[in-house]
Design an enzyme around this catalytic site. Structure first.
Site, PDB file in Angstrom:
ATOM      1  N   LYS A   1      10.145   2.311   4.942  1.00 38.96           N
ATOM      2  CA  LYS A   1       9.292   1.386   4.194  1.00 38.96           C
ATOM      3  C   LYS A   1       7.894   1.953   3.988  1.00 38.96           C
ATOM      4  O   LYS A   1       7.316   1.841   2.902  1.00 38.96           O
ATOM      5  CB  LYS A   1       9.168   0.040   4.921  1.00 38.96           C
ATOM      6  CG  LYS A   1      10.464  -0.706   5.102  1.00 38.96           C
ATOM      7  CD  LYS A   1      10.240  -2.123   5.602  1.00 38.96           C
ATOM      8  CE  LYS A   1       9.376  -2.199   6.860  1.00 38.96           C
ATOM      9  NZ  LYS A   1       9.997  -1.538   8.027  1.00 38.96           N
TER      10      LYS A   1
ATOM     11  N   ARG B   1       8.722 -11.197   8.276  1.00 37.78           N
ATOM     12  CA  ARG B   1       9.850 -10.745   9.079  1.00 37.78           C
ATOM     13  C   ARG B   1      10.734 -11.917   9.491  1.00 37.78           C
ATOM     14  O   ARG B   1      11.830 -11.704  10.013  1.00 37.78           O
ATOM     15  CB  ARG B   1       9.351 -10.022  10.334  1.00 37.78           C
ATOM     16  CG  ARG B   1       8.704  -8.687  10.028  1.00 37.78           C
ATOM     17  CD  ARG B   1       8.417  -7.924  11.295  1.00 37.78           C
ATOM     18  NE  ARG B   1       7.795  -6.632  11.024  1.00 37.78           N
ATOM     19  CZ  ARG B   1       7.524  -5.733  11.953  1.00 37.78           C
ATOM     20  NH1 ARG B   1       7.820  -5.984  13.217  1.00 37.78           N
ATOM     21  NH2 ARG B   1       6.955  -4.580  11.621  1.00 37.78           N
TER      22      ARG B   1
ATOM     23  N   ARG C   1       8.974  10.656  16.552  1.00 36.48           N
ATOM     24  CA  ARG C   1       7.615  10.633  16.014  1.00 36.48           C
ATOM     25  C   ARG C   1       6.591  11.067  17.052  1.00 36.48           C
ATOM     26  O   ARG C   1       6.698  10.743  18.228  1.00 36.48           O
ATOM     27  CB  ARG C   1       7.228   9.216  15.572  1.00 36.48           C
ATOM     28  CG  ARG C   1       7.841   8.729  14.289  1.00 36.48           C
ATOM     29  CD  ARG C   1       7.377   7.303  14.050  1.00 36.48           C
ATOM     30  NE  ARG C   1       8.006   6.690  12.896  1.00 36.48           N
ATOM     31  CZ  ARG C   1       7.979   5.393  12.637  1.00 36.48           C
ATOM     32  NH1 ARG C   1       7.362   4.576  13.477  1.00 36.48           N
ATOM     33  NH2 ARG C   1       8.570   4.907  11.570  1.00 36.48           N
TER      34      ARG C   1
ATOM     35  N   ARG D   1       3.591   6.687  20.436  1.00 34.26           N
ATOM     36  CA  ARG D   1       3.188   5.282  20.462  1.00 34.26           C
ATOM     37  C   ARG D   1       4.087   4.508  21.417  1.00 34.26           C
ATOM     38  O   ARG D   1       5.271   4.798  21.550  1.00 34.26           O
ATOM     39  CB  ARG D   1       3.313   4.666  19.061  1.00 34.26           C
ATOM     40  CG  ARG D   1       2.303   5.187  18.045  1.00 34.26           C
ATOM     41  CD  ARG D   1       2.632   4.617  16.675  1.00 34.26           C
ATOM     42  NE  ARG D   1       1.677   5.056  15.663  1.00 34.26           N
ATOM     43  CZ  ARG D   1       1.916   5.021  14.359  1.00 34.26           C
ATOM     44  NH1 ARG D   1       3.089   4.571  13.916  1.00 34.26           N
ATOM     45  NH2 ARG D   1       1.010   5.417  13.498  1.00 34.26           N
TER      46      ARG D   1
ATOM     47  N   ARG E   1      13.247  -3.676  19.947  1.00 34.23           N
ATOM     48  CA  ARG E   1      12.799  -4.102  18.613  1.00 34.23           C
ATOM     49  C   ARG E   1      13.959  -4.267  17.652  1.00 34.23           C
ATOM     50  O   ARG E   1      13.995  -5.214  16.853  1.00 34.23           O
ATOM     51  CB  ARG E   1      11.799  -3.084  18.053  1.00 34.23           C
ATOM     52  CG  ARG E   1      10.464  -3.062  18.771  1.00 34.23           C
ATOM     53  CD  ARG E   1       9.697  -1.791  18.469  1.00 34.23           C
ATOM     54  NE  ARG E   1       9.295  -1.710  17.062  1.00 34.23           N
ATOM     55  CZ  ARG E   1       8.935  -0.571  16.469  1.00 34.23           C
ATOM     56  NH1 ARG E   1       8.968   0.577  17.135  1.00 34.23           N
ATOM     57  NH2 ARG E   1       8.557  -0.577  15.217  1.00 34.23           N
TER      58      ARG E   1
END
Length: 215
Positions: A13, A88, A123, A156, A167
């Site tokens: 996204k 969401r 990441r 992160r 999540r």
């Protein structure tokens, strides 16, 4: 042109949002970016958000909705905007409708969860600049170091594997009701709803998006 991008974390996204923002000259509004900024600035709400994210939970509707409302009322949103990561939930979708911001397009990005896990867990971030790398798809020149400053890269909290799994489980619970809500609006002609295969190449997805938005 008011657009909403929907998809689990790691579906692309953000990348496609940048493309749409630049191509059609509308501001990209990312709830993730706004929440991280609050955390980085160590505001009162930022400390609350930090604890929630560290536990792999979704930030409460009230916090997110208030941040979004303030942002889309700014002057640069007069001619349109792009929402990345909001709404969401059904409650957030209804909230958006109730403040009279009509949405033109819903674009949902579809990517298998095992692929998402690989994308996000790889990441690495340079905290001060926000530069993002990936150990497989976009590695730094020197392992675990920023290309420009040479400083160490970090992971992160919400990119750690256990947090990602949590999540994604949370996302599963809220996904179907939200999508059904927008599909129903699409059927009665209130919005235009499209699903996009997020595993395709970036350039192919660009072409798909242009075909949709240029109609």
């Amino acid at each position: 042109m008011r657009i909403i991008l929907i998809g689990a974390p790691g579906t692309g996204k953000g990348t496609q949002g940048i493309f749409i923002s630049e191509r059609y000259n509308v501001p990209k509004i990312s709830t993730g970016d706004m929440l991280r900024e609050e955390v980085y600035l160590k505001t009162k709400i930022g400390l609350i958000i930090k604890n929630i994210i560290a536990q792999g939970q979704l930030v409460p509707n009230k916090i997110v909705c208030n941040l979004i409302k303030k942002r889309i009322q700014k002057k640069d949103c007069i001619n349109g905007f792009l929402l990345d990561g909001f709404p969401r939930t059904i409650k957030q979708a209804i909230y958006l409708s109730n403040i009279n911001f009509k949405i033109d397009y819903i674009l949902e990005f579809i990517v298998p969860f095992h692929t998402i896990l690989e994308r996000i867990s790889g990441r690495r971030v340079h905290t001060d600049s926000g530069r993002i790398y990936h150990i497989k798809f976009k590695p730094p020149k020197i392992q675990n170091k920023d290309d420009i400053t040479g400083e160490l890269l970090t992971i992160r909290e919400d990119d750690k594997i256990e947090s990602i799994k949590t999540r994604l489980e949370e996302y599963k619970k809220i996904h179907d009701p939200l999508i059904n809500y927008y599909i129903n609006l699409h059927k009665i002609g209130h919005i235009k709803f499209f699903q996009i295969d997020g595993t395709n190449s970036v350039s192919l997805i660009h072409k798909k998006i242009e075909k949709i938005l240029n109609k």
